[in-house]
Every structure is written in C-alpha cells, then in structure tokens.
Design an enzyme around this catalytic site. Structure first.
Site, PDB file in Angstrom:
ATOM      1  N   CYS A  31      -9.200 -35.911  -3.216  1.00 42.27           N
ATOM      2  CA  CYS A  31      -8.387 -34.703  -3.650  1.00 42.27           C
ATOM      3  C   CYS A  31      -6.862 -35.272  -4.734  1.00 42.27           C
ATOM      4  CB  CYS A  31      -8.216 -33.870  -2.793  1.00 42.27           C
ATOM      5  SG  CYS A  31      -9.653 -33.255  -2.304  1.00 42.27           S
ATOM      6  N   ASN A  91      -9.374 -24.676  -1.385  1.00 45.10           N
ATOM      7  CA  ASN A  91      -9.563 -25.768  -1.964  1.00 45.10           C
ATOM      8  C   ASN A  91      -9.838 -26.864  -2.752  1.00 45.10           C
ATOM      9  OD1 ASN A  91      -9.441 -28.951  -1.558  1.00 45.10           O
ATOM     10  ND2 ASN A  91      -9.029 -29.282   0.704  1.00 45.10           N
ATOM     11  N   HIS A 123      -0.817 -30.625  -2.351  1.00 43.53           N
ATOM     12  CA  HIS A 123      -2.815 -30.603  -2.542  1.00 43.53           C
ATOM     13  C   HIS A 123      -2.906 -29.129  -1.860  1.00 43.53           C
ATOM     14  CE1 HIS A 123      -7.183 -30.560  -1.815  1.00 43.53           C
ATOM     15  NE2 HIS A 123      -7.102 -31.460  -0.952  1.00 43.53           N
TER      16      HIS A 123
HETATM   17  O1  UT7 Z   1      -8.694 -31.567   1.166  1.00 47.45           O
HETATM   18  C1  UT7 Z   1      -9.092 -33.026   1.617  1.00 47.45           C
HETATM   19  C2  UT7 Z   1      -8.676 -32.964   2.790  1.00 47.45           C
HETATM   20  N1  UT7 Z   1      -8.892 -31.648   2.930  1.00 47.45           N
HETATM   21  C3  UT7 Z   1      -7.970 -31.222   4.231  1.00 47.45           C
HETATM   22  O2  UT7 Z   1      -6.975 -31.040   4.843  1.00 47.45           O
HETATM   23  C4  UT7 Z   1      -8.826 -30.702   5.565  1.00 47.45           C
HETATM   24  C5  UT7 Z   1      -8.318 -30.910   6.972  1.00 47.45           C
HETATM   25  N2  UT7 Z   1      -9.262 -30.191   8.527  1.00 47.45           N
HETATM   26  C6  UT7 Z   1      -8.746 -28.889   8.043  1.00 47.45           C
HETATM   27  O3  UT7 Z   1      -8.040 -27.857   7.309  1.00 47.45           O
HETATM   28  C7  UT7 Z   1      -9.361 -28.086   9.234  1.00 47.45           C
HETATM   29  O4  UT7 Z   1      -9.020 -29.155  10.287  1.00 47.45           O
HETATM   30  C8  UT7 Z   1     -10.600 -26.847   8.678  1.00 47.45           C
HETATM   31  C9  UT7 Z   1     -10.513 -26.385   8.448  1.00 47.45           C
HETATM   32  C10 UT7 Z   1     -11.828 -27.999   8.393  1.00 47.45           C
HETATM   33  C11 UT7 Z   1     -10.902 -26.424  10.942  1.00 47.45           C
HETATM   34  O5  UT7 Z   1      -9.748 -26.064  11.129  1.00 47.45           O
HETATM   35  P1  UT7 Z   1      -9.326 -26.584  12.968  1.00 47.45           P
HETATM   36  O6  UT7 Z   1      -8.436 -25.983  13.181  1.00 47.45           O
HETATM   37  O7  UT7 Z   1      -9.487 -28.235  13.151  1.00 47.45           O
HETATM   38  O8  UT7 Z   1     -11.022 -26.239  13.619  1.00 47.45           O
HETATM   39  P2  UT7 Z   1     -11.868 -27.521  14.658  1.00 47.45           P
HETATM   40  O9  UT7 Z   1     -12.606 -28.487  13.467  1.00 47.45           O
HETATM   41  O10 UT7 Z   1     -11.056 -28.125  15.672  1.00 47.45           O
HETATM   42  O11 UT7 Z   1     -12.926 -26.582  14.591  1.00 47.45           O
HETATM   43  C12 UT7 Z   1     -12.708 -25.128  16.263  1.00 47.45           C
HETATM   44  C13 UT7 Z   1     -14.083 -24.604  16.592  1.00 47.45           C
HETATM   45  C14 UT7 Z   1     -15.462 -25.236  16.489  1.00 47.45           C
HETATM   46  O12 UT7 Z   1     -15.597 -24.572  17.362  1.00 47.45           O
HETATM   47  P3  UT7 Z   1     -16.151 -25.224  19.191  1.00 47.45           P
HETATM   48  O13 UT7 Z   1     -15.667 -26.400  18.357  1.00 47.45           O
HETATM   49  O14 UT7 Z   1     -14.333 -24.721  19.106  1.00 47.45           O
HETATM   50  O15 UT7 Z   1     -16.212 -24.114  19.553  1.00 47.45           O
HETATM   51  C15 UT7 Z   1     -15.980 -24.544  15.415  1.00 47.45           C
HETATM   52  O16 UT7 Z   1     -17.375 -25.453  15.853  1.00 47.45           O
HETATM   53  O17 UT7 Z   1     -13.998 -23.734  15.014  1.00 47.45           O
HETATM   54  C16 UT7 Z   1     -15.372 -23.700  14.510  1.00 47.45           C
HETATM   55  N3  UT7 Z   1     -15.345 -23.419  13.508  1.00 47.45           N
HETATM   56  C17 UT7 Z   1     -15.849 -22.338  12.969  1.00 47.45           C
HETATM   57  N4  UT7 Z   1     -15.471 -21.172  13.449  1.00 47.45           N
HETATM   58  C18 UT7 Z   1     -15.803 -19.697  12.682  1.00 47.45           C
HETATM   59  C19 UT7 Z   1     -15.466 -24.279  12.636  1.00 47.45           C
HETATM   60  N5  UT7 Z   1     -15.467 -24.029  10.623  1.00 47.45           N
HETATM   61  C20 UT7 Z   1     -15.871 -22.782  11.794  1.00 47.45           C
HETATM   62  C21 UT7 Z   1     -15.993 -21.653  10.323  1.00 47.45           C
HETATM   63  N6  UT7 Z   1     -16.227 -20.123  11.183  1.00 47.45           N
HETATM   64  N7  UT7 Z   1     -16.182 -21.575   9.513  1.00 47.45           N
END
Ligand code: UT7
Length: 369
Positions: A119, A293, A263
């Site tokens: 990215c 993204n 980005h």
């Molecule tokens: O382009 C390259 C750079 N990329 C980035 O910078 C992306 C960086 N990361 C992010 O944007 C975020 O970490 C994500 C959007 C990928 C995830 O958001 P988050 O607030 O960090 O969520 P998390 O990974 O901490 O997950 C929280 C919960 C989890 O469930 P539990 O373990 O708390 O029960 C996940 O399984 O949300 C769950 N989860 C979802 N729930 C509903 C993960 N994806 C989803 C989803 N819908 N699509």
C-alpha cells in the site's frame, strides 16, 4: 529512453492526474447478506460503506490503463517516456504489469516496470520516478497505483472482504525546478521486514513454490492475509512518524499543511494520524467511505476526488503519507499545481479502452492518449 544529461533539471513536478474505478459497486448490505458481518460493524470499525470490484475477466492492467490515459490527458497529452505501476496484484507474477500498460497506451518502447511496496507502492513509485527525472533518464513519467484486491482476498474472509476495493489512480511527473508548484519533495521512505507476516500472500513465490515438491498452491495460503490489530498500530505510528519527518525536512509548520492525503487504510487510522500530527480533522482528505482501501491506488484516487471536489487549489500545501505490507511506509510534500478540471474516478470511461485482441481494436499507436 531519454539519454542522461548533466544539466538535467533535478526535481519531479506533478502535471497530470487521473483515476478510474470499475463500475460494480459492492455495498455493505451485499457483504452482510453473505458474510457474518453487519453494516453497523463495517461502518463503525472502518468508515467504509461501498467498494468497487472488477468483473470476472478483468485485471489490474485494465484499471491502470484507464487511470493512466486520464492522467496523460490531464497533463496535456504529451507522451510519457517512462511508465511505473505500483501494485500488489499484478496481472501475472511474471512479467511485470507496467510494460503491458505502456503498450496499451501506445507507449511501447519506453522503460516500464512495477514497484512492489504494497500500500506504500505509490509513494515509492513517486520517489523512483523522481530519481529517473533527476538523472535525466526520463523527462516525463507516468506513475500509476493500481490494485484489484478482490482477486486475492478470500471471499469468505469477513475482515478483509469488507475493507478492500479495486481501483487505479495516476499522475504524470515532468522535470522541473524545486520552486515550481507541483514540485515533489522531500521524501521519507522506510521499511521493516521483521513484519513480513503481518500483511502477506504466502504462496506463489519462491518460498511456497508453484513448482517442485510442494506443487502448486491450492490452500488458504494463496489468499491475502492481514493481522488487523497489529497492522492498525503500526499504521498509525509509521504514517504519523514519516509525515512528521518530511514536514521537518521541508521546514513546514502545521499551518502550511492545507490537506493530508493518506493511504486510505481505515477511517479510524486516518483520524488518529492527523490527531498525532496536531492537525484539525477538516484537513484530512478521505474517500474511504465510497471506495474502501484500494491499496496502491488509494493516495492518487483520494487526490482525484479532492481535486474533482474543488478542494485542492493551486499553492495549497499537500502532505502525502502511506503505510503497507513489508512493512513499508513513506511520505512526501508538494504545493498543489494548477491542473485542468479532474474527472471523478467513478465517472464512466469515455470511450472504454478496448483490450488487445478484441475485434476492431486499433493498433497501439492509434490508441495513443
Ligand atoms: O492497507 C494496509 C494497511 N491496512 C490497515 O491499516 C488495516 C489495519 N487494521 C484495521 O483496519 C482493523 O484492525 C480492522 C478493520 C482490520 C479490524 O478492526 P478492529 O477494530 O481492529 O477489530 P479486531 O480485529 O480487534 O476485531 C474485533 C472483533 C473480533 O471479534 P472478537 O474476537 O472480539 O469476538 C473480530 O472477530 O470484530 C470481529 N470482526 C468482525 N465482526 C463483524 C472482524 N471482522 C469483522 C466483520 N464483521 N467484518
């Protein structure tokens, strides 16, 4: 290829801008209907409502050609003498996508190569193009960021499927002087390969081979993987640190930065970056709500949307910053130049560029932008 000359001007000046996204809109309702997710989760955690996907049979070069054609037209139509494509989703592992794009734009014969910095690829490609211009190896470079993540994200992966979209953005850079509007620099670029597993496609390269004892990749390792939480933290720290480094190097104060064009990783990350920089949120340029993204395409696509909105006026201080797999990061600044009105990337191409081999396809020279 242009011959090198000791008297060549030394900096890259942005003189054209264009972008294109495929027409197919994938909204949160469509994803919620087939994945264990909701519109509320996606909107609150990422800020994304829609993203674009290419159709079966299309590829990254199809996006890149449209964006490149628009950028060359915006720059007045003179043919670039080098083409760079920043991408993580090349049409094929071999050859690079840039020569194909150059040929389809009627530019066969010019140097053309891909830049692989995930990215951050567009920022790396801008810096690489600046080097070509500084040495006199090129006088006019088409730099394209193009990605089709829908082709490498597991459709059943609810986290990555909601984040990523397809698109391409492009700029034309010409040789010029540092005092001109549009002059790029300084740059800050960096990497940390210790984080290679945080954003990865494991198979298809020389470590998990397509040939040999392991056979061709068939399992989940052929899909894109991201450790979201860890990447989130790195993205905030690296983008704000890199941005701070170029602001210091350019001797720009906070007030000089009229627009931060990062980005488009995640709206929460972008808000956090401008907060770390001590800048008001109104200066943040984001189109993540509509495009998601788009990888290496996201910075030039955000520039296109901001330019089409009339937000970027000549002389404005613009800060570009990106973070991606590798890990990689990079930033640069420029004073916005005067450009012709920018066509919004979501506007249909006019007319669509036919792919080679399509009946009635003109020769490459006839397709010249
Ligand atoms: O382009 C390259 C750079 N990329 C980035 O910078 C992306 C960086 N990361 C992010 O944007 C975020 O970490 C994500 C959007 C990928 C995830 O958001 P988050 O607030 O960090 O969520 P998390 O990974 O901490 O997950 C929280 C919960 C989890 O469930 P539990 O373990 O708390 O029960 C996940 O399984 O949300 C769950 N989860 C979802 N729930 C509903 C993960 N994806 C989803 C989803 N819908 N699509």
């Amino acid at each position: 290829m242009a011959q090198t000359s000791p008297s060549a001007p030394s900096v890259a000046v942005l003189c054209g801008l264009g972008g294109w996204v495929p027409p197919r809109i994938v909204d949160n309702a469509e994803l919620s209907a087939r994945l264990d997710t909701t519109d509320a989760w996606i909107t609150e955690r990422t800020g994304i409502r829609h993203r674009r996907h290419i159709e079966p049979g299309q590829a990254t070069s199809d996006l890149a050609v449209e964006a490149g054609r628009r950028a060359v037209r915006s720059a007045g139509g003179a043919p670039p003498d080098a083409v760079l494509v920043a991408t993580t989703t090349p049409d094929r592992p071999c050859p690079a996508t840039a020569p194909v794009v150059a040929a389809r734009l009627g530019l066969a014969g010019v140097p053309a190569f891909d830049v692989a910095a995930v990215c951050t690829g567009f920022l790396y490609a801008l810096a690489t193009a600046s080097g070509l211009l500084a040495t006199g190896a090129a006088r006019r470079v088409l730099v394209i960021g193009a990605d089709a993540y829908s082709t490498i994200v597991d459709p059943g992966d609810r986290t990555n499927a909601v984040i990523f979209g397809d698109g391409a953005g492009a700029v034309v850079l010409r040789s010029g002087s540092p005092e001109e509007l549009g002059a790029l620099g300084p740059f800050d670029l960096g990497s940390d390969g210790a984080g290679e597993d945080l954003i990865t496609v494991r198979a298809g390269g020389s470590r998990q081979r397509s040939a040999g004892d392991d056979g061709p990749p068939a399992g989940p390792e052929r899909f894109f993987e991201m450790h979201g939480r860890a990447v989130y933290r790195h993205a905030v720290v690296r983008m704000s640190g890199s941005a701070r480094a170029v602001l210091d190097a350019a001797d720009w104060k906070s007030d000089t930065v009229a627009h931060v064009v990062p980005h488009q990783a995640n709206l929460r990350i972008l808000r956090s970056v401008v907060e770390h920089l001590g800048l008001p949120e109104e200066r943040l340029v984001t189109n993540i709500r509509d495009l998601g993204n788009t990888g290496a395409a996201s910075v030039p696509l955000a520039l296109c949307d901001a330019a089409a909105d009339g937000r970027l006026t000549p002389g404005d201080g613009v800060l570009l910053t990106a973070f991606g797999g590798g890990l990689t990061w990079g930033s640069c600044v420029l004073r916005w130049p005067a450009l012709p009105p920018t066509v919004r990337p979501a506007t249909p191409a006019d007319p669509p560029t036919p792919r080679p081999g399509t009946p009635g396809t003109p020769t490459p020279k006839e397709q010249h932008p």
